[in-house]
Write an enzyme that holds these catalytic residues in place. Sequence first.
Site: not given
Length: 585
Positions: A310, A312
Amino acid sequence: MRAISKRLSLVAMAAAAIAFISPHGRAAPVTADDLLNAQNNAGEWLMYGRDYRNWRYSPLDQITPENAAQLKPVWAMSTGGKFGGLEATPLFHDGVLYFSADYARVFAVDARTGTILWHYEPEYGTGFDAMLCCGPISRGVAIKGDLVYVARLDAVLVALNRTNGKIVWQQKIDDWKRGVTTNSAPLIVGNHLIIGVSGGEYGVRGYLKSYDTETGALQWTTYTVPAPGEPGSDTWPKDDSWKTGGAPTWLTGSYDAATNTLYWGTGNPGPWAAGQRPGDNLWSDCTLAIDPDTGKIKWGFQYTPNDAWDYDAMATPILIDITIGGKPIKAAALANRNGFFYVIDRSSGKFVYAMPLVQGINWTTGIDPVTGRPSEVAAMKPKQGGPTVQPIIPGLEGGTNWFPPAYDPTTGTMFVGQNQWGMGLTAWEKKKLVYKPGDLYMGVDYQMYRMGDTIGRIKAIDVANKKVIWEIQSPLPVFAGMLATKGGVLFTGDQRGRLLAIDQKTGKLLWNFQTGSGINASPITYELDGKQYVAILSGLGGDPSFYYSAPKGGMLWVFAIDGKVDEGNLYNQEVIQNALPVYKP
């Protein structure tokens, strides 16, 4: 909420006629040229990152390291509502502050008096809160002409009349019941109103959309996960996984007017379980260069291929022209959630360099110095149905996150908020991961960990020389944006609720003020009647509220060294007529 809105509308009717009359007559509309020249407009703050390069650098210099300790509050106002957290960057134009609060409620406030001129209160459907991955936060508004634009959290774009807050037009972006939400500030380029979406944890296929600023008509849509046959589609399995591939566009981008190029970050691929989608998974975790007139992708640079953590890459690229190793470079610089600070060539998308900001990074052994591709550590990648992998450094909240940095062009220094923490990840068995529109589609459980006595860091980075100049540590995470000034004072906030003034050269704390709740928003500075002011929203919410409890709040604070408030005869309180009517004998 309706009762509050009704009372505030009474204030608007009483005040608007007065408030929007500047010393030169009616407040001037904001033009496309005004936005192009925003950095040269020292007294105002006209867009999310102050200018298209997202420097968040103000030419104002009345506040200096020598006098910053004399700062004091001038006025404050409560945003009311449900105290769901404040993360916006206010705008300032012609004596009025415009900002969004939780649930994308929009305020226009007279900066001389602290009086609410008008207030927009959206209404949401039943069950909507369940679609918000990270709280009911909104990161800001945009302004052009006589319109103020806000993206409602339920994926509806709204244009409000700047003088009275009435809806001029609204446009549905998507169906929130699919898991699509919108909480970033739109970016305006010419007649394009550009907005990204959230939903990477709900199996949303990310995209950007551009709307006509005057009419709201859709101009183009660019998806960030390619369909079969499109460039990058060979980095996905030959199945339908691209349809739920994530790569959301949930922060505001940058724009280079010289080349007419947008730069926009993308988020994690979906689902989190990387084994479900073998391949690099373009264009997730990328910085994309995009033609704002057509939406066509010019190039992309990917930071974390086949992201399993995760990490990003949605961070807003900061556009700088700089000389590195004797070579002038038109660069895009950013701190990434994967723990590294990057500089890439914004003309071509080629890698320039990366340096670690987080200690103990263990998901990779390093970054290739030519290509910028990381060398993954297989043992740090959770396998579906396998054991928990921990600790992974950094944690998924990132070495940094959405909160914007600032850049001082006079010294070539970037100021970055950064966090030092880790996590454990447990990937579900493959058969348990089933996509259903509107449901979480992750396939991985996580646990964040403290990795020492302090988590938060504020760092000053010498971009040209690839080094950290100074660092400040904080016991709690840093989630506030940065503001650099010509006066040499850096402003930011912390989760303890303090607005901080820091010497940009040395990192020395010059002054602080307790606002009463954690600061997740970004400060701005502006000039009014010859005086420099600093404004900040205070109110714990968003991701930090997942990890510790503290008083919630919702306040706009304004500070100055020698500022003043014109109390006049306007105020935010209105008598509730049926509760306290005028006595008539």
